[in-house]
Scaffold this active site. Structure first.
Site, PDB file in Angstrom:
ATOM      1  N   LEU A  76       3.146  -2.491  -9.610  1.00  0.00           N
ATOM      2  CA  LEU A  76       1.722  -2.591  -9.250  1.00  0.00           C
ATOM      3  C   LEU A  76       0.815  -2.797 -10.468  1.00  0.00           C
ATOM      4  O   LEU A  76      -0.297  -2.248 -10.538  1.00  0.00           O
ATOM      5  CB  LEU A  76       1.262  -1.339  -8.467  1.00  0.00           C
ATOM      6  CG  LEU A  76       2.001  -1.043  -7.160  1.00  0.00           C
ATOM      7  CD1 LEU A  76       1.442   0.229  -6.528  1.00  0.00           C
ATOM      8  CD2 LEU A  76       1.887  -2.212  -6.191  1.00  0.00           C
ATOM      9  N   CYS A 133       5.354  -0.041  -1.360  1.00  0.00           N
ATOM     10  CA  CYS A 133       5.907  -0.554  -2.609  1.00  0.00           C
ATOM     11  C   CYS A 133       7.069   0.337  -3.066  1.00  0.00           C
ATOM     12  O   CYS A 133       6.885   1.544  -3.262  1.00  0.00           O
ATOM     13  CB  CYS A 133       4.842  -0.611  -3.705  1.00  0.00           C
ATOM     14  SG  CYS A 133       5.501  -1.190  -5.290  1.00  0.00           S
TER      15      CYS A 133
END
Length: 305
Positions: A76, A133
């Site tokens: 990220l 994620c």
């Protein structure tokens, strides 16, 4: 002469001009592709994930090719919400397509704070909430695999915006429909289905995992059959729109998702190989609808026998 198919998709009380979007994490902040693709006709840009503070991401190596796909462990990496607003939104708000900001966080408070700051910004169509994620130590899958946390987080975000909220689902669960229904019950307007599958590659010479984080998210053609099956299951479990994604490389791949029940799709890994892939996919969907006498792309899910 063929019919003119209605390509628009309604999510919440807003309309996407067509069903083809570009997936978060594969299209930067849009400007990276400005000279490679005509962005005027893209249905939606799902931005790179935005967190409260800037993130450098994981240490390298953090991406590796695999048979029919790749595994990433980017972590990220992003500029943080304040720089996203000041540096990235001026370009994005000039585009005619829908701008869907992918929101990520490590805690419920971080998700809500990021969304609150974005709410004051012009040009944002809606939010895709990244609760899936697999490449971060905190947050991510911890939310996406727990229906109780999904319902609570979605409910808190729902209180803070009237714009479309799209929850991005992970396939790394026993029953994805449980998570999907939890998000729908808490007020989500749509579901992105699916994020990457957990994967790992080991260097047999060094006897070490290739990625610094050891595991990462598998994407590309290798996961398309999984994504289509998950989309089929989820679309039969909820009444809100499902946005299919995972391994779409051409229009036939995309059409499989639409026949499986998706209302729209996202192009991901294919963007790295062929920046024209989204346009080619949209052209192929139009041709298919014309050939099959489909009046509206939303009717494609009814064609599955």
């Amino acid at each position: 002469m063929g019919i003119t198919t209605d390509l628009s998709i309604q999510i919440g009380d807003k309309i996407l001009p067509n069903p083809v979007g570009v997936a978060s994490g594969t299209f930067g902040y849009g400007s990276e592709y400005e000279e490679l693709l005509d962005l005027n006709w893209v249905g939606a840009i799902y931005t790179k994930a935005v967190t409260l503070a800037p993130r450098e991401g994981n240490e390298i190596p953090r991406i590796i090719e695999t048979p029919s796909g790749l595994i990433n462990s980017i972590g990220l990496a992003n500029v943080g919400v304040d720089r996203f607003i000041s540096e990235k939104m001026p370009f994005l708000r000039r585009l005619p397509c829908a701008i869907v900001v992918n929101v990520a966080g490590s805690t419920e408070q971080e998700y809500t704070t990021v969304l609150e700051r974005l709410e004051a910004v012009d040009g944002i169509w809606g939010y895709e909430i990244n609760v899936s994620c697999p490449n971060v130590k905190h947050g991510g899958l911890a939310f996406g695999t727990d229906p109780v946390q999904i319902e609570r987080l979605t409910s808190q975000l729902r209180k803070r915006t009237s714009k479309p909220i799209i929850i991005k689902l992970t396939p790394n669960v026993t029953d994805i429909t449980v998570i999907a229904r939890a998000a729908e019950n808490a007020g989500a307007d749509a579901l992105s289905c699916i994020n990457t599958l957990l994967g790992m590659v080991i260097n047999t010479a060094t006897k070490k995992p290739v990625l610094q984080m050891k595991t990462g998210g598998l994407s590309g053609p290798a996961i398309r059959p999984v994504g289509v099956a998950m989309t089929y299951k989820v679309s039969n479990a909820v009444t809100i729109p499902v946005i299919g994604m995972g391994g779409i490389m051409n229009s036939d791949d995309a059409i499989q998702y639409l026949l499986a029940g998706a209302s729209a799709i996202q192009i991901g890994t294919a963007n790295f190989i062929d920046p024209q892939a989204p346009q080619n996919v949209l052209d192929g969907i139009k041709e298919y609808c014309d050939r099959e006498n489909v009046n509206a792309v939303t009717q494609m899910k009814d064609l599955l026998i």
